[in-house]
Design a protein around this motif. Structure first.
Motif, PDB file in Angstrom:
ATOM      1  N   LEU A 174      -8.686   1.816  -4.010  1.00 24.73           N
ATOM      2  CA  LEU A 174      -7.991   3.058  -4.353  1.00 24.73           C
ATOM      3  C   LEU A 174      -8.907   4.223  -4.002  1.00 24.73           C
ATOM      4  CD1 LEU A 174      -6.498   2.115  -7.843  1.00 24.73           C
ATOM      5  CD2 LEU A 174      -5.313   2.158  -5.644  1.00 24.73           C
ATOM      6  N   LYS A 208      -1.745  -0.279  -8.600  1.00 26.22           N
ATOM      7  CA  LYS A 208      -2.406   0.612  -9.574  1.00 26.22           C
ATOM      8  C   LYS A 208      -2.461   2.059  -9.092  1.00 26.22           C
ATOM      9  CE  LYS A 208      -3.534  -2.977 -12.138  1.00 26.22           C
ATOM     10  NZ  LYS A 208      -4.893  -3.462 -12.360  1.00 26.22           N
ATOM     11  N   LEU A 209      -1.827   2.366  -7.968  1.00 23.19           N
ATOM     12  CA  LEU A 209      -1.999   3.695  -7.380  1.00 23.19           C
ATOM     13  C   LEU A 209      -1.380   4.789  -8.242  1.00 23.19           C
ATOM     14  CD1 LEU A 209      -3.081   5.331  -5.018  1.00 23.19           C
ATOM     15  CD2 LEU A 209      -0.913   4.976  -3.829  1.00 23.19           C
ATOM     16  N   PHE A 250      -4.371  10.472  -2.043  1.00 25.16           N
ATOM     17  CA  PHE A 250      -4.593   9.217  -2.753  1.00 25.16           C
ATOM     18  C   PHE A 250      -4.027   8.093  -1.891  1.00 25.16           C
ATOM     19  CE2 PHE A 250      -3.911  12.663  -5.708  1.00 25.16           C
ATOM     20  CZ  PHE A 250      -4.928  12.538  -6.633  1.00 25.16           C
ATOM     21  N   THR A 264       0.630   5.955  -0.157  1.00 25.85           N
ATOM     22  CA  THR A 264      -0.178   7.169  -0.094  1.00 25.85           C
ATOM     23  C   THR A 264       0.543   8.296  -0.817  1.00 25.85           C
ATOM     24  OG1 THR A 264      -1.270   8.748   1.386  1.00 25.85           O
ATOM     25  CG2 THR A 264       0.795   7.837   2.131  1.00 25.85           C
ATOM     26  N   LYS A 307       0.843  -1.193   0.000  1.00 23.81           N
ATOM     27  CA  LYS A 307       0.000   0.000   0.000  1.00 23.81           C
ATOM     28  C   LYS A 307       0.878   1.244   0.000  1.00 23.81           C
ATOM     29  CE  LYS A 307      -3.725  -2.147   2.712  1.00 23.81           C
ATOM     30  NZ  LYS A 307      -4.550  -2.048   3.948  1.00 23.81           N
ATOM     31  N   GLY A 338      -4.056   3.649  -1.276  1.00 23.83           N
ATOM     32  CA  GLY A 338      -4.514   2.355  -1.737  1.00 23.83           C
ATOM     33  C   GLY A 338      -3.396   1.397  -2.058  1.00 23.83           C
ATOM     34  N   TYR A 339      -3.754   0.326  -2.754  1.00 25.09           N
ATOM     35  CA  TYR A 339      -2.779  -0.698  -3.127  1.00 25.09           C
ATOM     36  C   TYR A 339      -1.858  -0.133  -4.200  1.00 25.09           C
ATOM     37  CZ  TYR A 339      -5.899  -3.591  -0.440  1.00 25.09           C
ATOM     38  OH  TYR A 339      -6.668  -4.092   0.586  1.00 25.09           O
ATOM     39  N   SER A 340      -0.566  -0.321  -3.978  1.00 25.88           N
ATOM     40  CA  SER A 340       0.434   0.352  -4.800  1.00 25.88           C
ATOM     41  C   SER A 340       0.457  -0.135  -6.237  1.00 25.88           C
ATOM     42  CB  SER A 340       1.818   0.178  -4.168  1.00 25.88           C
ATOM     43  OG  SER A 340       2.073  -1.186  -3.858  1.00 25.88           O
TER      44      SER A 340
END
Length: 765
Positions: A374, A395-396, A389, A332, A330, A391-393
């Protein structure tokens, strides 16, 4: 051990072989459809706030224990709520929003008991939607009919199961008490030892030759018009609401569902524009960690390593910290855009309307991303625009790029988007008058000591005159090289240098010009007069509110040590203040104390909300308490003070347990231009050096009666109909030498402001 405790505690309770009392209700519908003279009824209730909604609820009965366990473990409602509450293109939400009838949707379980559950779909209504309740319900049943005919695609089952498993595998750490309470509930609902930890998350296969599709289809078959309850909320229902609910006194009326309406719900017209959700392109697949984790013995040291300054130009200052502690896939990204101080007032309402219109559009475009973990959040403040933002890295980074591009290309709202945004703003402003008195007191205090700060009167006046063109002009700033901003950013988590470069390119694609630091909009703290109280007396805006509120604020002078002294003093005051005002004297049902900081200035706040005493009498009680508290402090044993110091140190140096906690800590330093990377260690060391004399000195300087250095602000909110008591408080305050403030914002504008003490990112390295 747990078994031994249970035996010791409950062994004296005789086992009489009694059945579970809830079994007597099995198969009975606790919420049958509301009918009158054979017709279904729509409940039209009047809410306290400016809320408009329509809720359709279906009771789902468990005919046997096996049926209940099947519901609990396989969770068929997850799949149904996903398709009915979807907000992407072609969804019920999208269709009704384009008709101008709704501005939100929520689908899920509202109750889940031993014998039944309530599945509901709730719509946020526009003013247009209030006149089309039957059409909204028909559209919902048309979608349900389409789902029955076409069936939910296999990929939706897969994606729901996959994302629940992903959340289970990579969940953030929770407080132990929350976990224990959740497990108690799971045990009561029938989960065994093998599924206690994962039961809340995972979607189990029904087993015994049954498919999850069959279970879901059986649930959808129960979603019929005749089995449902219909409830609408709106303040506009008040003139016809002649009935009153017995427990809370809620006003309501009943409207019959005509046979014509019922037939249209039973056989809704085809909905050609309705589409089930397509495959979700944002579902994460790559969960590999991009950075080597620190050894267990080095975790605390790794947490203490500050973000690295990777860009420091006239437009953007960016920081980067790869995660080496939490080992979650994950990350941010945070970005704040400071706006020019010259346009801060002009942008107040247009910026809010632009933001609401933008998120209105982005919600539909990126609903799939939110389902895939996300999350983006965009908020406007007096100082500028905050973007986050998370979420899971996997598709971040591409998600950040896509959202920033949409912001850059957003040309402003359409007429319908502008209308929906204006409706939200009007309701926000109308609900302001319904807030609790202590919230209104805090608002009056902010107007007195912070600038710039928007008053509700200013916002209401601007909202009456704002145009679509003004909102469009504000939005055009984000796509113009002539517009000046200053940005700070933080990238933190499962990122590598390639991700960093990609996000930086996304930042650079925003074409704004550099804004000189001295032109940034920065909220400033007023230097309240020393040695004299500033008193704001106001009447609460809610005629139905019987409570008063008193908010007493004590400010220090700028000093890093003052913040720590104030926090320790607050921890000493907290319990005796509550005991004296709330428990012993019973002067108010909301009693609290808090310490916070504005830059280097500390504030101690004491709050009382009461229906039995007016604020002038509450202030006498607060002053009496503070006088006695000083004596308590003088006689406090060294050991007792040491225990408070130890507790404060533990709170300050508490180890971050989640990635977002660490991100918040670093971002606070960045957003305030402080960059005190070692703040926790420095403040903890200072706490250990504080003795009773230092606390008494702080109390006598900034809190004690008669001090020439005390800067006290008193915000008093009276319930309506107490003009004599308000006049008495004003005259008593003047007699004591206080400044009675009739116009908080004008008063604040005339006071000098404490200087901003910004630091360099390298000052504390």
């Amino acid at each position: 051990t747990l078994q031994a405790w249970a035996a010791e505690t409950f062994s004296d309770i005789a086992n009489r072989g009694a059945e579970n009392p809830s079994l007597a209700w099995r198969g009975m519908n606790p919420f049958p459809p509301l009918t009158r003279n054979g017709d279904l009824q729509l409940i039209k209730a009047v809410p306290v706030t400016e809320k408009r909604s329509l809720t359709v609820s279906w009771p789902i009965l468990f005919e046997s224990e096996e049926a209940r366990i099947l519901w609990v473990e396989s969770k068929p409602y997850i799949y149904v709520a996903y398709v009915l509450g979807h907000e992407g293109p072609g969804s019920v939400y999208s269709i009704l929003k384009r008709r101008g009838m709704i501005d939100g949707v929520l689908a899920g379980i509202s109750r889940d008991d031993d014998n039944f559950a309530m599945l509901r779909v709730s719509f946020g209504l526009t003013t247009e939607g209030l006149g089309h309740l039957d059409e909204i319900v028909e559209t919902l049943y048309a979608a349900i009919q389409s789902i029955r005919q076409k069936g939910i695609p296999d990929y939706i089952f897969e994606e729901c199961r996959d994302m629940r498993e992903v959340r289970w595998r990579f969940q953030s750490k929770e407080p132990s008490l929350d976990i224990a309470l959740a497990m108690v509930e799971l045990i009561q609902r029938g989960y065994g030892p093998d599924s206690l930890a994962s039961g809340r998350f995972l979607l189990a296969d029904p087993g015994e030759g049954r498919s999850i599709r069959a279970v879901v289809d059986a649930l959808i078959a129960q979603l019929t018009p005749q089995r449902s309850q219909y409830t609408a909320l709106s303040p506009t229902f008040a003139p016809e609401a002649r009935s009153k609910e017995r427990w809370y006194g809620t006003q309501y009326s009943l409207a019959s569902v005509t046979q014509d309406m019922l037939q249209r719900w039973l056989r809704p017209r085809e909905l050609p524009e309705y589409k089930l959700p397509t495959r979700n392109p944002f579902i994460p697949k790559d969960f590999s960690l991009k950075n080597r984790m620190a050894p267990a013995e080095d975790l605390l040291e790794a947490l203490a390593v500050p973000p690295v300054l990777v860009q420091d130009g006239p437009r953007v200052r960016a920081f980067f910290k790869p995660d080496r502690v939490f080992g979650r896939p994950k990350a941010t990204v945070r970005l704040f855009l400071w706006l020019p101080s010259a346009t801060v007032n002009d942008d107040a309402v247009p910026s809010r309307l632009w933001l609401l219109s933008l998120t209105d559009r982005l919600t539909e475009q990126f609903y799939d991303a939110s389902f895939a973990g996300l999350i983006f959040d965009i908020a406007n403040t007096v100082e500028g625009l905050a973007l986050e933002f998370v979420g899971y890295s996997d598709k971040l980074v591409s998600f950040v790029e896509a959202v920033l591009q949409r912001i850059r290309d957003f040309k402003g709202p359409t007429e319908s988007e502008f209308g929906r945004a204006m409706d939200v703003v009007r309701r926000e402003q109308s609900s302001f008058d319904k807030q609790q008195p202590f919230t209104y007191a805090a608002y009056m205090a902010r107007l007195t000591f912070l600038a710039p700060e928007y008053s509700i009167d200013f916002l209401r006046a601007q909202a009456k005159q704002v145009t679509v063109e003004q909102v469009v002009n504000f939005g055009n700033k984000f796509g113009s090289s002539r517009q000046q901003f200053y940005a700070q950013a933080l990238l933190h988590g499962n990122f590598d240098k390639g991700d960093l470069a990609q996000v930086q390119r996304a930042f650079d694609s925003m074409p704004f010009g550099p804004l000189p630091r001295e032109q940034l909009t920065r909220v400033r703290l007023a230097q309240l007069p020393a040695g004299r109280d500033s008193v704001v007396v106001a009447e609460g805006p809610n005629a139905d509110q019987v409570n008063h509120a008193l908010w007493v604020n004590f400010f220090s002078e700028p000093d890093p040590k003052a913040n720590v002294l104030c926090e320790l003093l607050c921890s000493l005051i907290q319990d005796p203040f509550f005991t004296d005002i709330r428990t012993d004297k019973q002067l108010g049902y909301i009693v609290l104390s808090q310490a916070d900081r504005f830059g280097l200035v500390a504030r101690l706040g004491l709050l009382v909300q009461s229906s039995v005493k007016t604020p002038d009498l509450l202030l006498e009680a607060v002053d009496d308490f503070l006088g006695r508290f000083r004596s308590m402090l003088v006689s406090m044993p060294r050991e007792q003070l040491s225990s408070y110091k130890i507790a404060l140190v533990e709170r300050i140096v508490k180890t971050d347990e989640r990635l977002d906690e660490e991100s918040n800590r670093w971002w606070q330093e960045i957003a305030l231009f402080q960059y005190s990377w070692r703040r926790r260690d420095e403040e903890a060391r200072f706490v250990t050096s504080i003795d009773k004399d230092a606390l008494l000195a702080y109390f006598d300087r900034f809190i004690g009666q008669g001090s020439g250095e005390r800067r006290r602000l008193v915000a008093a909110v009276f319930a309506q109909g107490n003009s004599a008591a308000m006049a008495r408080m004003n005259s008593q305050s003047e007699a004591r030498g206080a400044i009675v403030v009739s116009d908080p914002q004008n008063y604040c504008s005339e006071l000098p402001k404490w200087p901003l003490v910004d630091r360099s990112p390298n000052d504390s390295l």
